[in-house]
Design a protein around this motif. Structure first.
Motif, PDB file in Angstrom:
ATOM      1  N   SER A  26       0.837  -1.204   0.000  1.00 23.90           N
ATOM      2  CA  SER A  26       0.000   0.000   0.000  1.00 23.90           C
ATOM      3  C   SER A  26       0.870   1.252   0.000  1.00 23.90           C
ATOM      4  CB  SER A  26      -0.922   0.006   1.222  1.00 23.90           C
ATOM      5  OG  SER A  26      -0.162   0.037   2.423  1.00 23.90           O
ATOM      6  N   THR A  27       1.960   1.235   0.781  1.00 19.59           N
ATOM      7  CA  THR A  27       2.849   2.397   0.823  1.00 19.59           C
ATOM      8  C   THR A  27       3.414   2.691  -0.564  1.00 19.59           C
ATOM      9  OG1 THR A  27       3.469   1.927   3.115  1.00 19.59           O
ATOM     10  CG2 THR A  27       4.936   3.354   1.852  1.00 19.59           C
ATOM     11  N   GLY A  28       3.857   1.636  -1.245  1.00 20.54           N
ATOM     12  CA  GLY A  28       4.377   1.814  -2.593  1.00 20.54           C
ATOM     13  C   GLY A  28       3.357   2.411  -3.535  1.00 20.54           C
ATOM     14  N   THR A 107      13.522   9.469   4.480  1.00 22.60           N
ATOM     15  CA  THR A 107      14.325  10.444   3.740  1.00 22.60           C
ATOM     16  C   THR A 107      14.852   9.891   2.426  1.00 22.60           C
ATOM     17  OG1 THR A 107      15.009  11.500   5.813  1.00 22.60           O
ATOM     18  CG2 THR A 107      16.347  11.940   3.841  1.00 22.60           C
ATOM     19  N   TYR A 108      15.340   8.651   2.448  1.00 21.73           N
ATOM     20  CA  TYR A 108      16.078   8.136   1.298  1.00 21.73           C
ATOM     21  C   TYR A 108      15.331   7.111   0.433  1.00 21.73           C
ATOM     22  CZ  TYR A 108      20.041  10.372   3.572  1.00 21.73           C
ATOM     23  OH  TYR A 108      20.875  11.300   4.140  1.00 21.73           O
ATOM     24  N   LEU A 109      14.305   6.480   0.971  1.00 22.25           N
ATOM     25  CA  LEU A 109      13.702   5.364   0.240  1.00 22.25           C
ATOM     26  C   LEU A 109      12.286   5.638  -0.269  1.00 22.25           C
ATOM     27  CD1 LEU A 109      14.896   2.351   2.438  1.00 22.25           C
ATOM     28  CD2 LEU A 109      15.960   3.314   0.388  1.00 22.25           C
ATOM     29  N   PHE A 110      11.673   6.722   0.174  1.00 18.18           N
ATOM     30  CA  PHE A 110      10.288   6.985  -0.226  1.00 18.18           C
ATOM     31  C   PHE A 110      10.243   7.727  -1.558  1.00 18.18           C
ATOM     32  CE2 PHE A 110       9.009   5.143   3.523  1.00 18.18           C
ATOM     33  CZ  PHE A 110       7.645   5.260   3.769  1.00 18.18           C
ATOM     34  N   ASN A 111      10.527   6.996  -2.644  1.00 22.66           N
ATOM     35  CA  ASN A 111      10.402   7.574  -3.979  1.00 22.66           C
ATOM     36  C   ASN A 111       9.953   6.476  -4.935  1.00 22.66           C
ATOM     37  OD1 ASN A 111      12.884   6.497  -5.624  1.00 22.66           O
ATOM     38  ND2 ASN A 111      13.701   7.067  -3.598  1.00 22.66           N
ATOM     39  N   ALA A 116       9.470   0.848  -7.032  1.00 22.00           N
ATOM     40  CA  ALA A 116       9.333  -0.045  -8.182  1.00 22.00           C
ATOM     41  C   ALA A 116      10.310  -1.215  -8.082  1.00 22.00           C
ATOM     42  CB  ALA A 116       9.564   0.727  -9.480  1.00 22.00           C
ATOM     43  N   GLY A 117      11.535  -0.930  -7.677  1.00 23.15           N
ATOM     44  CA  GLY A 117      12.514  -1.999  -7.512  1.00 23.15           C
ATOM     45  C   GLY A 117      12.090  -3.000  -6.454  1.00 23.15           C
ATOM     46  N   ALA A 118      11.571  -2.500  -5.332  1.00 27.16           N
ATOM     47  CA  ALA A 118      11.118  -3.385  -4.266  1.00 27.16           C
ATOM     48  C   ALA A 118       9.908  -4.214  -4.699  1.00 27.16           C
ATOM     49  CB  ALA A 118      10.768  -2.569  -3.020  1.00 27.16           C
ATOM     50  N   LEU A 119       9.033  -3.621  -5.491  1.00 26.11           N
ATOM     51  CA  LEU A 119       7.880  -4.366  -6.004  1.00 26.11           C
ATOM     52  C   LEU A 119       8.337  -5.536  -6.875  1.00 26.11           C
ATOM     53  CD1 LEU A 119       5.469  -1.429  -6.936  1.00 26.11           C
ATOM     54  CD2 LEU A 119       5.006  -3.212  -5.247  1.00 26.11           C
ATOM     55  N   ILE A 120       9.306  -5.273  -7.731  1.00 30.27           N
ATOM     56  CA  ILE A 120       9.799  -6.324  -8.631  1.00 30.27           C
ATOM     57  C   ILE A 120      10.485  -7.435  -7.848  1.00 30.27           C
ATOM     58  CG2 ILE A 120      11.446  -6.824 -10.476  1.00 30.27           C
ATOM     59  CD1 ILE A 120      10.912  -3.913 -11.469  1.00 30.27           C
ATOM     60  N   VAL A 121      11.374  -7.060  -6.945  1.00 32.63           N
ATOM     61  CA  VAL A 121      12.094  -8.058  -6.143  1.00 32.63           C
ATOM     62  C   VAL A 121      11.108  -8.864  -5.307  1.00 32.63           C
ATOM     63  CG1 VAL A 121      13.739  -8.397  -4.263  1.00 32.63           C
ATOM     64  CG2 VAL A 121      14.244  -6.758  -6.087  1.00 32.63           C
ATOM     65  N   GLY A 122      10.142  -8.185  -4.697  1.00 32.83           N
ATOM     66  CA  GLY A 122       9.134  -8.884  -3.895  1.00 32.83           C
ATOM     67  C   GLY A 122       8.311  -9.845  -4.726  1.00 32.83           C
ATOM     68  N   GLY A 163       7.560  -0.609  -0.577  1.00 31.27           N
ATOM     69  CA  GLY A 163       7.413  -1.420  -1.772  1.00 31.27           C
ATOM     70  C   GLY A 163       7.481  -2.904  -1.483  1.00 31.27           C
ATOM     71  N   VAL A 164       8.018  -3.270  -0.313  1.00 33.73           N
ATOM     72  CA  VAL A 164       8.101  -4.685   0.041  1.00 33.73           C
ATOM     73  C   VAL A 164       6.713  -5.246   0.333  1.00 33.73           C
ATOM     74  CG1 VAL A 164       8.906  -6.313   1.806  1.00 33.73           C
ATOM     75  CG2 VAL A 164      10.478  -4.639   0.842  1.00 33.73           C
ATOM     76  N   SER A 165       5.901  -4.510   1.071  1.00 33.46           N
ATOM     77  CA  SER A 165       4.544  -4.877   1.470  1.00 33.46           C
ATOM     78  C   SER A 165       4.538  -5.604   2.805  1.00 33.46           C
ATOM     79  CB  SER A 165       3.831  -5.746   0.433  1.00 33.46           C
ATOM     80  OG  SER A 165       2.622  -6.284   0.963  1.00 33.46           O
ATOM     81  N   ARG A 166       3.928  -4.952   3.792  1.00 37.32           N
ATOM     82  CA  ARG A 166       3.792  -5.563   5.116  1.00 37.32           C
ATOM     83  C   ARG A 166       2.975  -6.842   5.026  1.00 37.32           C
ATOM     84  NH1 ARG A 166       0.784  -6.854   8.795  1.00 37.32           N
ATOM     85  NH2 ARG A 166      -0.951  -6.302   7.452  1.00 37.32           N
TER      86      ARG A 166
END
Length: 274
Positions: A26-28, A107-111, A116-122, A163-166
């Motif tokens: 949802s965050t992603g 600060t560094y990861l919320f973009n 998108a990268g985390a969605l793909i890896v997940g 992007g990982v998803s809880r």
């Protein structure tokens, strides 16, 4: 009140409610959709907290009978104390690590591109897990030993990376650790209650100065949209997991992540930090 702003609030509320408990982050989705809608100002930070609260309240309402049983039986029923203890134990890894790394992650990861990268890896991880054969040892959330509950809690902590998803981390982690799909999904719902209430309270504390009475109509629209859509998503997911795998969510994650990357590469969208 700006009608367009109310429409954005409704859209984001629906996105939050539909995605919070599905293994697609949802965050992603809020980061990506919020950027697309141009809703990334200071008000949006508090707005996202409010609609997240609405989503968790929807789960509380759906499981109100079990919550009442746990609270009512806590003083005298060892089984209810055990269940509540396991939920709190599973909550601790994300709570401790969240306090330690909250500001850095924000600060560094919320973009959108990181998401998108985390969605793909997940998605690839879900496909890998689904290809393996697991033999569930636990068919009910009441059967879990504390060690397994803690393992699921550490899996949930991975979702601090946007992007990982809880839901994805806890459900797939639960499957790997011996829970049936339905049990893993229900445990994910219950674990979401303290996790999301704590995250909401912490974020409100950090952003208290951004609250304004004039924003109430926007927050109200988003809250209602999130609550209703979350209620529908929870019921639909429980029905779905009884007879299906999570492969469809994996391919959705991969396709969505690749689309975001492609849009940046070809210049279709100028993404910003959310």
């Amino acid at each position: 009140m700006d009608t367009l702003l109310l429409l954005k609030a409704a859209i984001l509320g629906i996105v939050e409610g539909l995605t919070e408990f599905l293994p697609i982050s949802s965050t992603g989705h809020l980061i990506v959709v919020g950027d697309l809608l141009g809703y990334t100002n200071a008000q949006s930070k508090v707005f996202k907290i409010v609609i997240q609260l609405a989503a968790i309240l929807a789960v509380c309402w759906d499981y109100r009978a079990r919550i009442e049983t746990v609270l009512g039986g806590f003083p005298s029923d060892p089984g209810q104390r055990r269940f509540a203890g396991h939920i709190l134990l599973a909550f601790l890894p994300a709570a401790v690590l969240g306090v330690m790394f909250h500001s850095t992650i924000k600060t560094y990861l919320f973009n959108p591109l990181t998401v998108a990268g985390a969605l793909i890896v997940g998605g690839l991880v879900i496909l890998y897990i689904e290809k393996r054969v697991y033999h569930p040892r636990y068919q009910s959330v009441d059967e879990l030993p504390w060690q397994t509950a803690l393992k699921v809690g550490f899996a949930q902590a991975l979702a601090m990376f946007p992007g990982v998803s809880r839901a994805g981390a806890t459900i797939m982690g639960g499957v790997v650790f011996g829970l049936s799909r339905k049990t893993a999904t229900e445990f994910s719902f219950f674990l979401a209650i303290p996790t999301m209430f704590a995250a909401t309270a912490y974020d409100l504390y950090k952003n208290w100065g951004l609250l304004h009475l004039s924003d109430l109509p926007v927050f109200a629209v988003g809250f209602v949209a999130s609550f209703v859509s979350a209620m529908l998503a929870v019921k639909a997911l429980l029905r779905y997991v009884s007879n299906h795998s999570f492969v469809v969510f994996a391919w959705y994650r991969i396709a969505f992540g690749l689309l975001v990357w492609a849009s940046a590469y070809f210049g279709w969208v100028e993404w910003h930090a959310a």
